[in-house]
Structure formats: C-alpha cells, structure tokens
Write an enzyme that holds these catalytic residues in place. Structure first.
Site, PDB file in Angstrom:
ATOM      1  N   SER A  47       0.816  -1.217   0.000  1.00 63.17           N
ATOM      2  CA  SER A  47       0.000   0.000   0.000  1.00 63.17           C
ATOM      3  C   SER A  47       0.847   1.264   0.000  1.00 63.17           C
ATOM      4  CB  SER A  47      -0.937   0.009   1.215  1.00 63.17           C
ATOM      5  OG  SER A  47      -1.884  -1.030   1.135  1.00 63.17           O
ATOM      6  N   GLY A 220      -4.516  -2.108  -0.721  1.00 66.66           N
ATOM      7  CA  GLY A 220      -3.698  -1.754  -1.870  1.00 66.66           C
ATOM      8  C   GLY A 220      -3.405  -0.260  -1.890  1.00 66.66           C
ATOM      9  N   CYS A 247      -9.533  -2.012   3.607  1.00 68.13           N
ATOM     10  CA  CYS A 247      -8.794  -0.813   3.197  1.00 68.13           C
ATOM     11  C   CYS A 247      -9.164  -0.393   1.775  1.00 68.13           C
ATOM     12  CB  CYS A 247      -7.283  -1.041   3.356  1.00 68.13           C
ATOM     13  SG  CYS A 247      -6.359   0.505   3.445  1.00 68.13           S
ATOM     14  N   TYR A 292      -7.113   7.834   1.381  1.00 72.04           N
ATOM     15  CA  TYR A 292      -8.464   8.155   0.909  1.00 72.04           C
ATOM     16  C   TYR A 292      -9.482   7.620   1.900  1.00 72.04           C
ATOM     17  CZ  TYR A 292      -6.386   9.473  -3.543  1.00 72.04           C
ATOM     18  OH  TYR A 292      -5.642  10.100  -4.514  1.00 72.04           O
ATOM     19  N   HIS A 332      -6.897  -2.317   9.141  1.00 72.51           N
ATOM     20  CA  HIS A 332      -6.274  -3.611   8.837  1.00 72.51           C
ATOM     21  C   HIS A 332      -6.496  -4.601   9.979  1.00 72.51           C
ATOM     22  CE1 HIS A 332      -3.923  -2.671   5.152  1.00 72.51           C
ATOM     23  NE2 HIS A 332      -4.089  -1.435   5.600  1.00 72.51           N
ATOM     24  N   GLU A 334      -5.932  -7.703   9.991  1.00 69.26           N
ATOM     25  CA  GLU A 334      -4.904  -8.744  10.028  1.00 69.26           C
ATOM     26  C   GLU A 334      -3.661  -8.286  10.764  1.00 69.26           C
ATOM     27  OE1 GLU A 334      -3.319  -6.045   7.081  1.00 69.26           O
ATOM     28  OE2 GLU A 334      -5.338  -6.774   7.471  1.00 69.26           O
TER      29      GLU A 334
END
Length: 367
Positions: A47, A220, A247, A292, A332, A334
C-alpha cells in the site's frame, strides 16, 4: 564516509541529512507513519507503493530485519525518512540491516532529518510530493521534476499477474490482490481456507468459474477510482457470494455500491488509531494505512450503512450492506500492533461463508 542526501518538497522546503540504503534519486508522495515499531512491515506493505515514508518515531532499525516479518515479497516504498538510523541492530532474529535491505532493492533512505518538523508541515499543508537525492543538482531543477504527475498505476504494479492457489481443506475464498499483505493470507490459511489469489483485474466470470464460497477484497495503494475494472467486477458479482473488503477493498466496495471517496489531508498511517463499532459501542485500537476515505454523506442514498467510525476525526471506518452478506472496514484487521482487537472480523466473514455454503447445499438438495 557518510554521503549527504537531500529531501526536497514541492513547496520548496529542503531537508539535508545523510544517505543510507541506495544512493539514488526517487520521487513520491511524502507521508508519515506514527508506529513505534513495525518499520519492516511498513517497508514491505504494498500500500506504500509510490510513497516516501517518514517514520515519526526517532530511532529506526534497532532490531534489524528478519525474513519472517515481511508483508510482501519485497519493499515497495519509494524512499524512507528517519531521524536516527541505527546501523548496528541488536536482536537475535535480525538477519540484515534496513540499509542493506533498501540498497538491495535500489531504494534511497535519508537520516538525520528533523522528522517532527517534516510531520508538522504535512499535517498543516497535507501530503506533498517530494524527491530524495544524493546528487548536487540545483534545487530549482529538482523542483521542476516534481511538477510532473506521480504514478497512478500502483495497483497494477503490486498485484499478482496470474491466479494461484494456496490450498486448504476449508471454504474456498477468492482473495482479490490489489496489493494484499501476507497477514491477510495468514489469517485465511490459519482458519483452513482454500485460497485462490486473483489479480486486481480479475473478471466476474473468472471468479464464477473458480466456484468460490466467498470473496475478500484486499488492501492496496493509491486512489480507488484508478481501478475502475475492479469497481465494475464488484458491481457484477455483489450478492452472489459473501464479500469482505479491507482498506482499498473497502473503498472499492463503497464505490461499487454508489458511494463516493475523497482524499484525506494527510491520511491515517500507524498502529494506534481508535475506531468505534457502532452496533456495540466498543472501541478498537487499529492499524491503518490509507490516504483516501469514503465520504460519509455519500453513503446515505445507497444500500450501505456505516458500521464503524474513526474517533480521531469521525471518518468512515466500516460499512455493511443492507441486503447482502457483504461488509468492509477501512483499517487492517490482520495487523497486530500490540492488540488483536479486530481479528474477529475474519471469523465473522467465515461465519457468513458457512451460512452461504449451507444455503447452497440445501438449495441443491431440493432441485
């Protein structure tokens, strides 16, 4: 001898420091991350493709680099800015320094920078384009280079080019790779999932041929509106399978459902962002990396409802679909920057998948 390096911002601000990593010139969007640890995960997070990352914590590199802590196959940052670069790490797991890692992948780093001043500039003016160089080229010439637009094809650069399986005995999940971190794959495989990783431009028909039980849209880099093929795919397949977006996947899910996105002034990047789950009132400490956000007002006239909000600035952090088994989060789940607050979201997704599979089998039995 240590070589001098410079970081020049598009507003004309010049930071002079010392070079580490590759002695190269590199442009990118200058952002900051507030994590105290996790610099290796930051370096290898896809990302960050196209960005020059500033670490606000003053010493970076003190525990070295380990084979086991990568979030992708290689670093993707376009530059690394630190206050103090630790040249001699002290950790039994360390296999190399961040300087050797950056040099290996031709990425420049600059140390001895006043990162507090740089962070204040970004917070006041928003993210800025910047360039790291070890040359003695005049500042005026470097500023001319910064007038050119930055890359917009980051997702295509970091995504897998072909479908590939990560076999398991559990439900089959298509992981659409917009720059997926290894952590997402680990969470799925730890739960026994049979994962098929697909490129960012996979079509709805290609997904149908895989016969999945669920779809996960990964994180990403960049602007979600730069991936129109993914938005179209989500629109076409929404409602056919349980869906979970993370995300960038969250933003693409929102756009596919008719909501809108906008760029934040300086983004959310770090491991301690508080997020409120509206259904329970609980606050989760989350790891975030995005520039964003989904525009809250744009959600009103869609089939989506806001499920989570950021407590720092009130931005949208989660969405659920009113009709289908589909939801997403901006952060996130994870990542584990200390707490494991958000790990339950993978279990929630797989509960939806299990319900879907049972319903499909029951429907097949009546035919």
């Amino acid at each position: 001898m240590t070589k001098q390096a410079r970081l020049i911002l598009e507003d004309g601000t010049v930071f002079i420091g010392t070079s580490f990593g590759a002695e190269e010139e590199s442009r990118g969007e200058v952002v900051f991350n507030t994590g105290i640890t996790g610099y290796q995960e930051v370096l290898s997070d896809p990302s960050y493709c196209g960005q020059i990352v500033t670490m606000t914590y003053p010493m970076i590199g003190n525990y070295g680099v380990s084979r086991d802590d990568f979030e992708s196959i290689r670093p993707f940052v376009h530059g690394f800015v630190v206050r103090e670069h630790c040249e001699v790490p002290s950790n039994w797991r360390s296999e190399q320094t961040i300087a050797s890692l950056l040099k290996e992948y031709n990425i420049p780093g600059i140390a001895e920078v006043d990162t507090r001043k740089l962070t204040r500039i970004i917070r006041q003016h928003g993210t800025l384009k910047g360039i790291i160089t070890t040359s003695d080229e005049p500042v005026e010439a470097l500023l001319e280079k910064l007038k050119a637009p930055l890359m917009e094809d980051q997702v295509a650069r970091v995504s897998t080019k072909n479908l590939f399986p990560v076999p398991g005995r559990g439900p089959r999940i298509v992981l659409v790779d917009f720059g997926a971190k290894y952590g997402i794959l680990r969470e799925l495989t730890n739960r026994g999932c049979d994962v098929i990783v697909a490129p960012y431009n996979v079509t709805a028909d290609e997904i149908r041929r895989i016969r999945p039980d669920g779809i996960l849209l990964s994180n990403g880099p960049g602007d979600p509106k730069s991936v129109p093929e993914a938005i179209h795919m989500i629109q076409e397949i929404l409602g056919e399978y349980p869906l979970f977006g993370i995300c960038l996947g969250h933003q693409l899910f929102a756009l596919a459902c008719g909501a809108d996105t906008e760029k934040l002034k300086f983004g959310h990047r770090g491991g301690n962002h508080p997020v409120k789950e509206l259904s329970t009132g609980r606050t989760h400490i989350t790891s975030q990396n995005h520039g964003y956000t989904v525009t809250a007002d744009s959600v009103m006239n869609t089939d989506l409802e806001i499920s989570h909000i950021a407590l720092n600035d009130g931005t949208v952090e989660g969405l659920t679909h009113k009709k289908y088994a589909a939801f997403s989060v901006q952060y996130h789940p994870e990542a584990a920057p200390g707490p494991y607050d958000s790990n339950y979201l993978f279990d929630h997704f797989l509960e939806q998948v299990t319900t879907f599979v049972k319903g499909e089998k029951a429907h097949a039995a009546t035919r």
